[in-house]
Design a protein around this motif. Structure first.
Motif, PDB file in Angstrom:
ATOM      1  N   LEU A  99      39.335  37.562  60.718  1.00 55.11           N
ATOM      2  CA  LEU A  99      37.767  36.537  60.882  1.00 55.11           C
ATOM      3  C   LEU A  99      37.485  36.189  59.692  1.00 55.11           C
ATOM      4  CD1 LEU A  99      36.264  34.807  62.869  1.00 55.11           C
ATOM      5  CD2 LEU A  99      34.967  36.857  63.598  1.00 55.11           C
ATOM      6  N   THR A 100      37.295  37.367  59.052  1.00 59.37           N
ATOM      7  CA  THR A 100      36.528  37.305  57.578  1.00 59.37           C
ATOM      8  C   THR A 100      36.993  36.307  56.642  1.00 59.37           C
ATOM      9  OG1 THR A 100      35.566  39.587  57.892  1.00 59.37           O
ATOM     10  CG2 THR A 100      35.811  38.778  55.654  1.00 59.37           C
ATOM     11  N   ASN A 101      38.585  36.434  56.595  1.00 60.74           N
ATOM     12  CA  ASN A 101      39.333  35.404  55.950  1.00 60.74           C
ATOM     13  C   ASN A 101      39.110  33.958  56.282  1.00 60.74           C
ATOM     14  OD1 ASN A 101      41.773  38.035  55.925  1.00 60.74           O
ATOM     15  ND2 ASN A 101      40.635  37.369  54.075  1.00 60.74           N
ATOM     16  N   PHE A 102      38.898  33.685  57.489  1.00 67.40           N
ATOM     17  CA  PHE A 102      38.680  32.424  57.837  1.00 67.40           C
ATOM     18  C   PHE A 102      37.431  31.963  57.599  1.00 67.40           C
ATOM     19  CE2 PHE A 102      42.056  33.472  61.433  1.00 67.40           C
ATOM     20  CZ  PHE A 102      43.059  33.267  60.295  1.00 67.40           C
ATOM     21  N   ILE A 103      36.428  32.952  57.639  1.00 66.47           N
ATOM     22  CA  ILE A 103      35.073  32.499  57.140  1.00 66.47           C
ATOM     23  C   ILE A 103      34.982  32.263  55.783  1.00 66.47           C
ATOM     24  CG2 ILE A 103      32.650  33.202  56.870  1.00 66.47           C
ATOM     25  CD1 ILE A 103      33.058  34.818  59.644  1.00 66.47           C
ATOM     26  N   LEU A 104      35.695  32.962  55.061  1.00 64.75           N
ATOM     27  CA  LEU A 104      35.966  32.823  53.516  1.00 64.75           C
ATOM     28  C   LEU A 104      36.434  31.464  53.225  1.00 64.75           C
ATOM     29  CD1 LEU A 104      36.652  36.495  52.361  1.00 64.75           C
ATOM     30  CD2 LEU A 104      34.601  35.267  51.864  1.00 64.75           C
ATOM     31  N   ALA A 105      37.566  31.171  53.962  1.00 64.19           N
ATOM     32  CA  ALA A 105      38.188  29.996  53.642  1.00 64.19           C
ATOM     33  C   ALA A 105      37.285  28.749  53.899  1.00 64.19           C
ATOM     34  CB  ALA A 105      39.458  29.891  54.464  1.00 64.19           C
ATOM     35  N   ALA A 106      36.370  28.772  54.964  1.00 72.26           N
ATOM     36  CA  ALA A 106      35.675  27.730  55.057  1.00 72.26           C
ATOM     37  C   ALA A 106      34.309  27.850  54.029  1.00 72.26           C
ATOM     38  CB  ALA A 106      34.897  28.173  56.541  1.00 72.26           C
ATOM     39  N   ALA A 107      34.229  28.921  53.529  1.00 78.05           N
ATOM     40  CA  ALA A 107      33.175  28.960  52.404  1.00 78.05           C
ATOM     41  C   ALA A 107      33.528  28.389  51.089  1.00 78.05           C
ATOM     42  CB  ALA A 107      32.635  30.307  52.038  1.00 78.05           C
ATOM     43  N   PHE A 108      34.990  28.691  50.717  1.00 83.71           N
ATOM     44  CA  PHE A 108      35.535  28.166  49.677  1.00 83.71           C
ATOM     45  C   PHE A 108      35.825  26.618  49.710  1.00 83.71           C
ATOM     46  CE2 PHE A 108      37.279  32.315  48.491  1.00 83.71           C
ATOM     47  CZ  PHE A 108      36.854  32.245  47.255  1.00 83.71           C
ATOM     48  N   ALA A 109      35.965  26.158  51.053  1.00 79.81           N
ATOM     49  CA  ALA A 109      35.966  24.714  51.491  1.00 79.81           C
ATOM     50  C   ALA A 109      34.862  23.965  51.330  1.00 79.81           C
ATOM     51  CB  ALA A 109      36.605  24.564  52.831  1.00 79.81           C
ATOM     52  N   THR A 110      33.593  24.830  51.588  1.00 76.22           N
ATOM     53  CA  THR A 110      32.261  24.162  51.244  1.00 76.22           C
ATOM     54  C   THR A 110      32.115  23.867  49.833  1.00 76.22           C
ATOM     55  OG1 THR A 110      31.560  25.040  53.541  1.00 76.22           O
ATOM     56  CG2 THR A 110      29.795  24.499  51.655  1.00 76.22           C
ATOM     57  N   ILE A 111      32.498  24.921  48.959  1.00 74.98           N
ATOM     58  CA  ILE A 111      32.176  24.820  47.582  1.00 74.98           C
ATOM     59  C   ILE A 111      33.071  23.492  47.358  1.00 74.98           C
ATOM     60  CG2 ILE A 111      33.004  25.816  45.554  1.00 74.98           C
ATOM     61  CD1 ILE A 111      32.447  28.699  46.585  1.00 74.98           C
ATOM     62  N   ILE A 112      34.263  23.351  47.668  1.00 76.26           N
ATOM     63  CA  ILE A 112      35.117  22.208  47.119  1.00 76.26           C
ATOM     64  C   ILE A 112      34.549  20.907  47.533  1.00 76.26           C
ATOM     65  CG2 ILE A 112      37.303  20.886  47.704  1.00 76.26           C
ATOM     66  CD1 ILE A 112      38.596  23.428  47.844  1.00 76.26           C
ATOM     67  N   HIS A 113      33.787  20.974  48.933  1.00 76.12           N
ATOM     68  CA  HIS A 113      33.287  19.521  49.283  1.00 76.12           C
ATOM     69  C   HIS A 113      31.984  19.106  48.377  1.00 76.12           C
ATOM     70  CE1 HIS A 113      35.740  18.588  52.638  1.00 76.12           C
ATOM     71  NE2 HIS A 113      35.521  19.668  53.002  1.00 76.12           N
ATOM     72  N   ILE A 114      31.308  20.113  47.788  1.00 73.95           N
ATOM     73  CA  ILE A 114      30.014  19.997  46.988  1.00 73.95           C
ATOM     74  C   ILE A 114      30.525  19.662  45.510  1.00 73.95           C
ATOM     75  CG2 ILE A 114      28.253  21.296  45.840  1.00 73.95           C
ATOM     76  CD1 ILE A 114      27.986  23.131  48.177  1.00 73.95           C
ATOM     77  N   LEU A 115      31.768  20.354  44.839  1.00 73.49           N
ATOM     78  CA  LEU A 115      32.029  20.011  43.617  1.00 73.49           C
ATOM     79  C   LEU A 115      32.669  18.477  43.661  1.00 73.49           C
ATOM     80  CD1 LEU A 115      34.171  23.076  42.879  1.00 73.49           C
ATOM     81  CD2 LEU A 115      31.797  22.289  41.805  1.00 73.49           C
ATOM     82  N   VAL A 116      33.176  18.122  44.595  1.00 75.97           N
ATOM     83  CA  VAL A 116      33.788  16.563  44.604  1.00 75.97           C
ATOM     84  C   VAL A 116      32.716  15.404  44.752  1.00 75.97           C
ATOM     85  CG1 VAL A 116      36.128  17.298  45.598  1.00 75.97           C
ATOM     86  CG2 VAL A 116      34.321  16.517  47.201  1.00 75.97           C
ATOM     87  N   SER A 117      31.692  15.878  45.237  1.00 73.10           N
ATOM     88  CA  SER A 117      30.512  15.159  45.342  1.00 73.10           C
ATOM     89  C   SER A 117      29.734  14.959  43.947  1.00 73.10           C
ATOM     90  CB  SER A 117      29.658  15.467  46.245  1.00 73.10           C
ATOM     91  OG  SER A 117      28.861  16.646  46.065  1.00 73.10           O
ATOM     92  N   LEU A 118      30.028  15.958  43.024  1.00 72.32           N
ATOM     93  CA  LEU A 118      29.342  15.734  41.579  1.00 72.32           C
ATOM     94  C   LEU A 118      29.897  14.883  40.789  1.00 72.32           C
ATOM     95  CD1 LEU A 118      28.940  19.739  41.331  1.00 72.32           C
ATOM     96  CD2 LEU A 118      27.072  18.164  42.191  1.00 72.32           C
ATOM     97  N   GLU A 119      29.210  14.429  39.997  1.00 72.37           N
ATOM     98  CA  GLU A 119      29.589  13.440  38.914  1.00 72.37           C
ATOM     99  C   GLU A 119      29.662  14.271  37.643  1.00 72.37           C
ATOM    100  OE1 GLU A 119      27.263   9.907  38.554  1.00 72.37           O
ATOM    101  OE2 GLU A 119      27.555   9.429  40.660  1.00 72.37           O
ATOM    102  N   PHE A 120      30.656  13.902  36.632  1.00 66.74           N
ATOM    103  CA  PHE A 120      30.644  14.619  35.460  1.00 66.74           C
ATOM    104  C   PHE A 120      31.468  13.645  34.384  1.00 66.74           C
ATOM    105  CE2 PHE A 120      34.573  15.921  37.596  1.00 66.74           C
ATOM    106  CZ  PHE A 120      35.837  15.478  36.936  1.00 66.74           C
TER     107      PHE A 120
END
Length: 221
Positions: A99-120
């Motif tokens: 369960l902890t691994n699945f929560i961490l996977a969701a947390a890393f996925a959230t980071i990805i969604h934030i990063l793809v929304s950034l302009e660079f």
């Protein structure tokens, strides 16, 4: 052997290591912490309720990381004798890791969604920070899904076996869990059989579930 430390390999290690290290350490700490909450002080007394990776790393599991890009940590000790309800306690303790691994996977996925929304700016400092972070988060999603799903396989002593044992009659559960001493041999046997039969435990069981999890999280691999 030297290829293990080529520049390309070192780059791969740098991308995989953070997610894998977090996945392994948090998985084991989750087991120990839930056991502690249920009355078992074993993991705490042995200093395993810590995020310090040095307390959890397994020498062979660490070596495997450099060879096959995956590894494992030392299992956290759990003494079901401390639980008021040993069967339920082992069930909850076992579930805590995946369960902890699945929560961490969701947390890393959230980071990805934030990063793809950034302009660079291509070639700029921001790209040199965002792109590696994206790749490490992507690896974090992948390894956490694999670790969580793999550990739910109903093969003793993997976590899934404790889930199955909970629903079996006590005598049958004890016989089933006694297979734990052969668990590693069983896993190796299944993998080797897959090479001859064309049925791959990883390719046809685990990876399809990983890809399903990736789609649910809305990220790409």
């Amino acid at each position: 052997m030297f290829d293990l430390f080529s520049p390309e390999r070192l780059q791969q290690y740098a991308i995989l290591a953070p997610g894998l290290l977090i996945a392994l350490v948090c998985h084991e700490v989750a087991h120990g912490y839930v056991a502690y909450l249920l009355g078992d002080p074993t993991a705490k007394s042995q200093g395993r309720l810590t995020l310090n990776p040095l307390k959890h790393l397994d020498p062979l599991g660490t070596l495997a990381f450099f060879v096959v890009h995956f590894g494992w940590a030392k299992p956290v000790p759990v003494n079901a004798g401390y639980f008021k309800n040993p069967r339920q306690g082992m069930l909850l303790t076992a579930i805590a890791g995946p369960l902890t691994n699945f929560i961490l996977a969701a947390a890393f996925a959230t980071i990805i969604h934030i990063l793809v929304s950034l302009e660079f700016t291509p070639g700029g400092l921001s790209e040199k920070i965002i792109v590696p972070t994206y790749l490490m988060a992507q690896a974090g999603v992948f390894v956490n899904l694999i670790l969580g799903i793999f550990n739910l396989l109903p093969i003793p002593p993997l976590d899934g076996s404790n889930v199955v044992a909970y629903f079996l009659p006590p005598r049958m559960a004890n016989t089933y869990m006694s297979l734990s001493r052969y668990g590693f041999i069983i896993l190796i046997g299944l993998i080797l059989m897959g090479r001859f039969s064309g049925y791959s435990l990883v390719g046809q069981v685990i990876l399809p579930m990983v890809h399903a999890g990736v789609r649910i999280l809305g990220v790409t691999m």
